[in-house]
Each structure stands twice: as structure tokens, then as C-alpha cells.
Design an enzyme around this catalytic site. Structure first.
Site: not given
Ligand code: FDA
Length: 306
Positions: A97, A134-135, A184, A189, A226-227, A283-284
């Protein structure tokens, strides 16, 4: 609503201090985080590498001290050396990050973040692997993409992330679909305003499919993060014989990760480790209300903590 509240809590120093002091929180965090140290990261990486690929993330963000950004570079150099020494570099890359590498420093933040990331890219290349950037929130998208372009001059396999919830992303996918470009694609998020982002789940999913089509038709290497079962299927159908990989987060839908790997799909797991777990963890929680219920039950001691 709950999501917005949680995402603002992810940046609250007071909530962070409270969460970090409660031992039961740490037990719940372990579902999403490999552990505090490099040995934990390597242990989990070794376990997963039997059937999956890995991207290791040394947790940390929004660094406001130069020494802390330097310590983050050192942490990545250490883990990259370990990946090389343990013969894991062919199965594992690292994710970084830019806000952990100094971008938010008041003077020359972007320049410092670029130079710090360059050091990590060099260490990754020496170890035989590479870096994905990461973004973070939308105010940093232009800066991230500019830094990634600069890194790619010397390290052309540096990857980055595009977020389907941003209205700009379909165009960014077209810009970044050139030969060798590792992108990616995720939903996103952070809590973004309607002026720049799709807010409805259905709109985000539709944007994801449009972006996927651009990446799959391009000349780069799509990384489908993605999930979401529907998007996983669509990606498989769109790809045909194209080389691409699925990516999921550590601790989320491991059964699906294993199933895709067993079907011969490339499946990479994003594995965070370190002590700065708080914003990542919140965030999760924000992504799935059931996680909040699980967390609250654990806090109340109503069920044993796993
Ligand atoms: P969605 O949230 O709709 O979830 C689909 C299903 O997956 C849910 O119904 C549930 O079953 C399961 N699921 C999803 N999240 C869960 C959770 N937290 N706990 C339990 N189950 C869950 N974002 C960003 O802004 N910048 C970044 O750099 C990255 N990087 C990144 C890397 C990788 C490898 C992944 C997989 C994701 C990211 N993300 C990210 C996060 C991403 O933007 C997004 O928030 C999550 O992946 C959740 O979105 P889904 O696409 O999984 O869909």
C-alpha cells in the site's frame, strides 16, 4: 449504512485503541490475518502454496512518519529474502500500500512512496518474484496509477488494482490492458461518494463485468479478485483460453479457493500479516453483516472464539 459506519470506524483512533486492547478481538482477527510476524506469514504461505498461489501483504497504511515508511520497506525486504531462501518465491508475490510507504507524508510524499516502492520492487526481482500495488480510496487513484507507470519503466511486471465501483474504472481498464500489464480487478472496499462511485450492489457487479470484458479482450494478465460466485463463473466463461488468475482473501471462502485450484485454475490468496491489522480487519467486517454478528457474539462470550 452499517458499511459506511464501519468504514469510518476503520479510520478512528479511538475505536482502534479499544479494539486493540480487547484480547477476544485478536482471536477473531486471526480468521483474516496470518499472524503478527514474518514467521507466521511464511508458515501460512507454505501451507497454501501446496495448491494455491499467494500474495503477502505486510499490514499498515496511512503512515505519517518517514521512519515508519522505511521500516515497512525493511519488512518487505525481510519477507522477500525469506521467500527466496525457502524456495517459495515462484508461488508468492507481495502486495503493498503506497500510504504505508510514505505517500501521505507532508513533504515529497509521492516521491518518497515511489522510491520506497522501487526498493521493494528491486528486492522482489532479486528474489525472483514481483509486486502488486494495492488501490486505496479514490482521492489516491491518479497518484497510484502514476506511480505504477513510473515503476513499470524498470519493473514492467509490477501489478496494480482497479476498483469496479469507481465510474472511471472501465476507462482505466482500457488504458491498462496493454501487453504484460497485470491488473487485479476488485469491487472496491472504501466508502466512496455517489459522484465518483456506483453505490448499488447491482451497479457495481455490472461495472465489474464490463471491466472484466475489457481486461479479457486486452493483452495484459487479468487477476480476478472476488468471492462473488456469479462473477467467478462469468470470468471463467469470458476467459476461454486466456491466461488469468482468480484471487481471494485469506480466510474467505477457502472451500471455493480449494475447489477452483483442484479444477486446475490459478488461484492466489492475499495473505495479510503484521500488527497493524485494525483498518484491514474493519473493512472485512464491513463487507459482510454476518461478520459483525460473529464478532459481537465473540465479544459477548456467547460462543467459543475460533
Ligand atoms: P461481495 O462483497 O459481494 O462478496 C461476495 C461473497 O463473498 C459474499 O456473499 C460472501 O459470501 C463472501 N465474502 C465477501 N467478503 C467477505 C468477508 N469480508 N467475509 C466473509 N465473506 C465474505 N479492495 C480495494 O479497495 N483495494 C484493493 O487493493 C483490494 N485488494 C484486494 C485483493 C484481493 C485479492 C481481493 C480478493 C480483494 C481486494 N479488495 C481490495 C477488496 C474488494 O474490493 C472487496 O471489498 C472484497 O473482495 C469483497 O467483494 P467481493 O467481490 O468478494 O463481493
Amino acid at each position: 449504512m452499517l458499511r459506511s459506519v464501519l468504514i469510518s470506524a476503520s479510520r478512528s483512533a479511538r475505536c482502534r485503541a479499544l479494539a486493540e486492547r480487547a484480547p477476544v478481538v485478536r482471536a477473531v482477527v486471526n480468521r483474516f490475518v496470518a499472524g503478527a510476524g514474518v514467521d507466521d506469514a511464511i508458515r501460512v504461505c507454505r501451507e497454501l502454496a501446496a495448491d494455491r498461489l499467494v500474495s503477502l501483504d505486510h499490514l499498515g497504511e496511512d503512515t505519517l512518519e518517514r521512519e515508519q515508511a522505511t521500516a515497512t520497506v525493511d519488512a518487505y525486504r525481510t519477507v522477500l529474502r525469506r521467500l527466496d531462501d525457502e524456495g517459495l518465491a515462484a508461488r508468492a508475490e507481495v502486495s503493498v500500500k503506497l500510504s504505508a510507504l510514505g505517500r501521505a507524508l507532508p513533504v515529497d510524499g509521492e516521491k518518497i512512496a515511489l522510491e520506497n516502492t522501487r526498493l521493494i520492487c528491486a528486492a522482489a526481482a532479486a528474489a525472483g518474484t514481483r509486486v502488486t500495488v494495492d488501490m486505496e480510496d479514490h482521492t489516491t487513484t491518479d497518484s497510484t496509477l502514476a506511480i505504477v507507470r513510473a515503476l513499470r519503466v524498470d519493473f514492467p511486471d509490477t501489478g496494480t488494482v482497479l476498483q469496479a465501483y469507481l465510474k472511471r474504472t472501465e476507462a482505466d481498464c482500457a488504458d491498462f490492458a496493454g501487453p504484460g500489464s497485470r491488473i487485479r480487478l476488485c469491487k472496491g472496499a472504501y466508502d466512496e461518494p455517489a459522484s465518483v462511485a456506483f453505490r448499488k450492489k447491482s451497479e457495481v457487479a455490472a461495472s465489474y463485468v464490463r471491466c472484466l470484458k475489457v481486461l479479457m479482450r486486452g493483452k495484459g494478465y487479468p487477476m480476478v479478485a472476488t468471492h462473488d460466485p456469479r462473477l467467478i463463473d462469468i470470468a471463467g466463461e469470458l476467459a476461454g483460453r486466456i491466461d488469468f488468475e482468480y484471487q481471494m482473501l485469506y480466510g474467505i471462502r477457502p472451500d471455493v479457493q480449494q475447489r477452483l485450484a483442484a479444477q486446475g485454475r490459478k488461484m492466489r490468496v492475499y495473505v495479510p500479516y503484521g500488527t497493524e491489522w485494525y483498518p484491514y480487519f474493519v473493512r472485512r467486517l464491513a463487507e459482510r453483516p454476518a461478520n459483525v454478528a460473529f464478532f459481537l457474539r465473540a465479544l459477548a462470550g456467547a460462543q467459543p472464539v475460533r
